[in-house]
Design a protein around this motif. Structure first.
Motif, PDB file in Angstrom:
ATOM      1  N   ILE A 152       0.830  -1.209   0.000  1.00  0.00           N
ATOM      2  CA  ILE A 152       0.000   0.000   0.000  1.00  0.00           C
ATOM      3  C   ILE A 152       0.863   1.257   0.000  1.00  0.00           C
ATOM      4  O   ILE A 152       0.575   2.227  -0.703  1.00  0.00           O
ATOM      5  CB  ILE A 152      -0.946  -0.012   1.222  1.00  0.00           C
ATOM      6  CG1 ILE A 152      -2.006  -1.110   1.044  1.00  0.00           C
ATOM      7  CG2 ILE A 152      -1.606   1.350   1.414  1.00  0.00           C
ATOM      8  CD1 ILE A 152      -2.872  -1.307   2.260  1.00  0.00           C
ATOM      9  N   GLN A 153       1.940   1.234   0.780  1.00  0.00           N
ATOM     10  CA  GLN A 153       2.827   2.389   0.807  1.00  0.00           C
ATOM     11  C   GLN A 153       3.485   2.617  -0.552  1.00  0.00           C
ATOM     12  O   GLN A 153       3.612   3.754  -1.012  1.00  0.00           O
ATOM     13  CB  GLN A 153       3.887   2.217   1.892  1.00  0.00           C
ATOM     14  CG  GLN A 153       3.339   2.364   3.314  1.00  0.00           C
ATOM     15  CD  GLN A 153       4.428   2.235   4.364  1.00  0.00           C
ATOM     16  OE1 GLN A 153       5.491   1.695   4.087  1.00  0.00           O
ATOM     17  NE2 GLN A 153       4.157   2.729   5.568  1.00  0.00           N
ATOM     18  N   VAL A 154       3.914   1.522  -1.178  1.00  0.00           N
ATOM     19  CA  VAL A 154       4.512   1.640  -2.513  1.00  0.00           C
ATOM     20  C   VAL A 154       3.487   2.191  -3.502  1.00  0.00           C
ATOM     21  O   VAL A 154       3.779   3.076  -4.322  1.00  0.00           O
ATOM     22  CB  VAL A 154       5.054   0.277  -2.982  1.00  0.00           C
ATOM     23  CG1 VAL A 154       5.468   0.354  -4.448  1.00  0.00           C
ATOM     24  CG2 VAL A 154       6.228  -0.150  -2.125  1.00  0.00           C
ATOM     25  N   PHE A 155       2.230   1.679  -3.428  1.00  0.00           N
ATOM     26  CA  PHE A 155       1.178   2.151  -4.321  1.00  0.00           C
ATOM     27  C   PHE A 155       0.890   3.630  -4.087  1.00  0.00           C
ATOM     28  O   PHE A 155       0.728   4.411  -5.036  1.00  0.00           O
ATOM     29  CB  PHE A 155      -0.097   1.326  -4.106  1.00  0.00           C
ATOM     30  CG  PHE A 155      -1.277   1.846  -4.857  1.00  0.00           C
ATOM     31  CD1 PHE A 155      -1.412   1.615  -6.219  1.00  0.00           C
ATOM     32  CD2 PHE A 155      -2.259   2.594  -4.213  1.00  0.00           C
ATOM     33  CE1 PHE A 155      -2.498   2.109  -6.919  1.00  0.00           C
ATOM     34  CE2 PHE A 155      -3.343   3.095  -4.896  1.00  0.00           C
ATOM     35  CZ  PHE A 155      -3.468   2.847  -6.255  1.00  0.00           C
ATOM     36  N   ALA A 156       0.797   4.042  -2.813  1.00  0.00           N
ATOM     37  CA  ALA A 156       0.515   5.442  -2.496  1.00  0.00           C
ATOM     38  C   ALA A 156       1.631   6.357  -2.990  1.00  0.00           C
ATOM     39  O   ALA A 156       1.371   7.434  -3.536  1.00  0.00           O
ATOM     40  CB  ALA A 156       0.325   5.607  -0.993  1.00  0.00           C
TER      41      ALA A 156
END
Length: 385
Positions: free
Chosen positions: A24-28
């Motif tokens: 999720i952090q990578v996507f954000a």
């Protein structure tokens, strides 16, 4: 049978959650980077298109055939003639360029931009004519306005002149009608020019077979005073247009607009509906460069005076002459992205935005903003042309 204990299941779930948080952090981060790059790309694209459009239009100021309006004004008597009533500012072709400076937006001033642009309330110097104010109802407060009047760059040679010297009929090759129209379906404002004189007029009729007739029309107040010769004269469509920054209620964003003033053959003058040209243009600032020599003698070619539209108006009692000696324009645009491209900034984290000496305080809405500036030489005002 072998199974999975509760401890093992809980450990697997924890590992899965850690992996999901990382994803999720990578996507954000990827989404934020995409929004930033997309916002920057849109700002650059829109600003480039806005700059190119305004540069082309501003460079046409003073175009009246093979001799510009500045040179026509040096003749005795002046050789730039008009049969049009000058009671409407759009028909005053003695001023090819005329600016209107928004009050308190000159160099050294600070301008606060609201989240939703306010419209219709700014005072201008010189005062914005009532005819323009009525046509530019969505104009954004605090942004300059510029009006341009000229003959289109492409004309058609006059093949035959019939009628009388005072009320001529200009014939041309019928296949070149589209060139003469230059994007206007029923043009009625024209100019005829050779290398001695030019006359702007309203046609009483335009024949698709290849003729433009001058006679009584609502915007004509006089007849022709100059003679033109077949083979030497060319016919052009006359353009009168105003550029400004306006608010679009649909997109809820400021845009660069154009309003064209036209008259059909034998018809009254009317302002066309405002045309949105480029989205995201929030503010426009203009400074004008005048020739060192302002009186009726020949210009020197040195542009060493620079100021706002009010400064140009104050430079001479003859306002038309003052604007004829404008040889360069400095253009500054504040452009924002169509959509928010970043998180809202914290207090004191805003980069300074300055255009032609005006400092902007932008709203904290997450949009990408940038300032673009250029200096435009009015090629039809260059000394010796």
């Amino acid at each position: 049978m072998a199974g999975v204990s509760l401890v093992e299941l809980m450990i697997a779930m924890v590992i899965g959650l850690v992996v999901m948080l990382a994803v999720i952090q990578v996507f954000a981060a990827s989404r934020s980077a995409y929004q930033l790059s997309e916002g920057l790309a849109r700002v650059q694209e829109n600003s480039r298109f806005a700059m190119d459009s305004l540069q082309r239009e501003l460079r046409m100021a003073g175009h009246f055939g093979c001799v510009n309006d500045q040179a026509h004004g040096l003749q005795t008597p002046a050789s730039l003639n008009s049969t049009l009533a000058t009671t409407h500012p759009a028909l005053d072709f003695s001023r090819s360029i005329q600016g209107y400076e928004a009050t308190d937006t000159g160099p050294g001033k600070t301008l606060t931009l609201p989240a939703t642009p306010a419209t219709g309330g700014t005072a201008y110097s010189p005062a914005l004519p009532t005819q323009y104010a009525a046509a530019l109802t969505n104009r954004v407060n605090g942004s300059d306005i510029v009006a341009l009047r000229y003959l289109m760059p492409e004309g058609v040679p006059v093949s035959l002149i019939a009628g009388t010297p005072a009320k001529p009929i200009f014939n041309f090759e019928a296949s070149r009608l589209a060139v003469l129209q230059s994007g206007v379906s029923e043009p009625g404002l024209f100019g005829v020019a050779d290398c001695l004189s030019a006359t702007v007029f309203q046609a009483s009729a335009v024949d698709n077979g290849g003729s433009v007739t001058f006679d009584t029309a609502p915007n004509n107040t006089s007849v022709f005073s100059s003679l033109y010769t077949t083979g030497q004269a060319s016919l052009y469509r006359a353009e009168s247009v105003v550029f400004y920054v306006g608010y679009d209620a649909t997109s809820k964003q400021a845009q660069l607009y154009r309003v064209r003033f036209t008259a059909k053959p034998g018809g009254g003058l009317a302002a066309q509906a405002p045309e949105a040209l480029v989205e995201g243009v929030e503010n426009m600032q203009l400074l004008y460069g005048q020739d060192r020599q302002l009186d009726a003698t020949a210009p020197t070619g040195f542009i060493d005076r620079q100021g706002t539209a009010l400064d140009v108006e104050a430079s001479l009692t003859d306002k038309a002459q003052a604007w004829r000696r404008v040889g360069a324009v400095q253009l500054g645009l504040l452009v924002s992205s169509p959509d928010p491209a970043a998180a809202k900034r914290t207090t004191g984290d805003a980069a300074a935005l300055t255009s032609l000496g005006v400092t902007y305080t932008a709203p904290n809405d997450g949009r990408m903003r940038s300032v673009y500036q250029t200096t435009i030489a009015l090629r039809n005002r260059l000394y010796g042309n």
